[in-house]
Design a protein around this motif. Sequence first.
Motif, PDB file in Angstrom:
ATOM      1  N   GLU B  94       0.701  -0.823   0.032  1.00  0.00           N
ATOM      2  CA  GLU B  94       0.103  -0.049   0.073  1.00  0.00           C
ATOM      3  C   GLU B  94       0.708   1.512   0.101  1.00  0.00           C
ATOM      4  N   GLY B 100       2.166  -4.188  -6.208  1.00  0.00           N
ATOM      5  CA  GLY B 100       0.397  -5.372  -6.523  1.00  0.00           C
ATOM      6  C   GLY B 100       0.030  -4.799  -5.016  1.00  0.00           C
ATOM      7  N   ILE B 101      -0.767  -6.102  -5.013  1.00  0.00           N
ATOM      8  CA  ILE B 101      -2.321  -5.286  -3.558  1.00  0.00           C
ATOM      9  C   ILE B 101      -1.495  -7.409  -3.090  1.00  0.00           C
ATOM     10  N   MET B 103      -5.110  -9.404  -2.363  1.00  0.00           N
ATOM     11  CA  MET B 103      -6.563  -9.167  -2.007  1.00  0.00           C
ATOM     12  C   MET B 103      -6.626 -10.279  -1.191  1.00  0.00           C
TER      13      MET B 103
END
Lengths: 98, 228
Positions: B94, B100-101, B103
């Motif tokens: 973040e 990326g992230i 999920m």
Amino acid sequence: MRARIIVTLKNGVLDPQGKAIGGALASLGLDGVDGVRQGKVFDVDLATSDEGEARAVLGIACEKLLANTVIENYRIELEAGAAGGDASDAEMPAEGHP
Amino acid sequence: MKAAIVVFPGSNRDGDVARALRASGAAVETVWHAEAALPDGTDLAVLPGGFSYGDYLRCGAIAARAPAMDAVRRHAARGGLVLGICNGFQILCESGLLPGILMRNANLRFICHRQKVRVERADTAFTRGYADGQAIDICVAHGEGNYTTDPTTLARLEGDGRVAFRYCDADGAVTTDANRNGSMNAIAGIYSENRNVLGLMPHPENFVDPLVGGTDGRAMFDGLAQAA
């Protein structure tokens, strides 16, 4: 001025929650639902009544925090006039609620 | 080796990672998230696991904007080491320190179990205590560990050797069954471009003492303690 910010997943990003919700709708016997994508809605109260200023502030808010632009899109809707809301938007009664 | 553990409201693994680092000989200080600087002489900044800000908005999203994270960014830019575990990995993504992230897990369940992960390279400050391709015994505990990024970034991570760990079976084979959260390419952890920042979902700090059933996490902290 009041604004509504709608954050949605970009196309192509897998949405397991939306998929599960779609499955639950199907299990209710609802026909004709081809797919569900889950998103978020933020209602924001702003000090300004200037549309340009409001959009500038909200754009920063979305880019910096409210949306993760790797996977999400956002849309800003400004409500013209005073924030009123309709009957379905009534506040929960302070008393008498179980 | 001087480590600074950044504590956010809702962090809950800071004590465990402090204990693991001290057991390996590191000096440890904790830093409250509202602090604007890390202690002088910090070699390693650690973002511990937990549920910063109750996972409100998105996991790690609010913590990533804390004042201490500006200090962590400056530390990383100077080449300082940064380790983010679980929620710490989410915060690194973040904050833009890693791409990326994470999920929601593909099966929508919070997963909490023993897991093997494969060490993709043993030539970094974090993995020097392991062997290339070693399948280490570790623990995972998360609801949002499904690593996701765009195809270009994924190709770049793979091409530049920035995948740190992959979920695997007992023999080190990367299988769909072993990849319980549905991460792209079974990614369990990634490095920054210069490999001074590592984010990973599994908890190496869980397994540093034979008393709790495993010690494979110990080599990471031993390696880090020798890094400076």
